[in-house]
Design an enzyme around this catalytic site. Structure first.
Site, PDB file in Angstrom:
ATOM      1  N   TYR A  33      -8.022 -13.332  18.611  1.00 33.36           N
ATOM      2  CA  TYR A  33      -7.341 -12.122  18.127  1.00 33.36           C
ATOM      3  C   TYR A  33      -6.058 -12.566  17.455  1.00 33.36           C
ATOM      4  O   TYR A  33      -5.192 -13.178  18.091  1.00 33.36           O
ATOM      5  CB  TYR A  33      -7.078 -11.198  19.314  1.00 33.36           C
ATOM      6  CG  TYR A  33      -6.285  -9.945  19.056  1.00 33.36           C
ATOM      7  CD1 TYR A  33      -6.356  -9.249  17.854  1.00 33.36           C
ATOM      8  CD2 TYR A  33      -5.459  -9.426  20.047  1.00 33.36           C
ATOM      9  CE1 TYR A  33      -5.625  -8.084  17.650  1.00 33.36           C
ATOM     10  CE2 TYR A  33      -4.737  -8.263  19.854  1.00 33.36           C
ATOM     11  CZ  TYR A  33      -4.823  -7.602  18.652  1.00 33.36           C
ATOM     12  OH  TYR A  33      -4.101  -6.450  18.450  1.00 33.36           O
ATOM     13  N   ARG A  80      -6.865   1.032   8.295  1.00 33.33           N
ATOM     14  CA  ARG A  80      -6.519   1.983   9.352  1.00 33.33           C
ATOM     15  C   ARG A  80      -5.036   2.320   9.321  1.00 33.33           C
ATOM     16  O   ARG A  80      -4.230   1.608   8.739  1.00 33.33           O
ATOM     17  CB  ARG A  80      -6.781   1.394  10.750  1.00 33.33           C
ATOM     18  CG  ARG A  80      -8.108   0.809  11.008  1.00 33.33           C
ATOM     19  CD  ARG A  80      -8.270   0.404  12.479  1.00 33.33           C
ATOM     20  NE  ARG A  80      -7.186  -0.353  13.072  1.00 33.33           N
ATOM     21  CZ  ARG A  80      -7.099  -1.678  13.078  1.00 33.33           C
ATOM     22  NH1 ARG A  80      -8.007  -2.422  12.492  1.00 33.33           N
ATOM     23  NH2 ARG A  80      -6.090  -2.274  13.679  1.00 33.33           N
TER      24      ARG A  80
END
Length: 126
Positions: A33, A80
């Site tokens: 991540y 987003r």
């Protein structure tokens, strides 16, 4: 919608519910991540230590996916706005996310955003 998109959407839905355990279930055990430009973390526990505090401190989470594209197999990219309701009001972070999916789980997640916006989020932005 591809199965890769399904797992990414399930992770986002879990974050919107502030359900860190359901979100973590969407990740491969050796996930990488990387919030660009910060240092990457590895494994589900690395994701928990990075993502968990944001979900915990927010009164409400509303990640809005505007556009999502997939190669239909193992790659999803989305645009987003990651919105968090903080004690000082809503913080809105525009994000471009890249997800690599392996064996039905997110194996890599890279988010690209303006780090100044994160500082505003943590310090009492908009």
């Amino acid at each position: 919608m591809s199965k890769a998109e399904d797992v990414v959407n399930a992770m986002i839905d879990a974050c919107n519910r502030k359900d860190i355990e359901a979100a973590l279930a969407c990740f491969h055990e050796d996930v990488v991540y990387h919030n660009i430009p910060m240092e990457p973390v590895t494994g589900r526990e690395g994701v928990r230590k990075t993502l968990g505090p944001f979900l915990d401190m927010a009164q409400q989470v509303d990640w809005i996916t505007h556009k999502s594209v997939s190669n239909g197999v193992d790659l999803v990219m989305n645009e987003r706005n990651d919105r968090l309701l903080m004690p000082h009001g809503w913080c809105d972070l525009p994000v471009m996310g890249v997800f690599e999916v392996r064996d039905g789980k997110i194996a890599a997640w890279r988010d690209y955003f303006d780090s100044a916006a994160v500082q505003a989020l943590l310090g009492g932005g908009s």
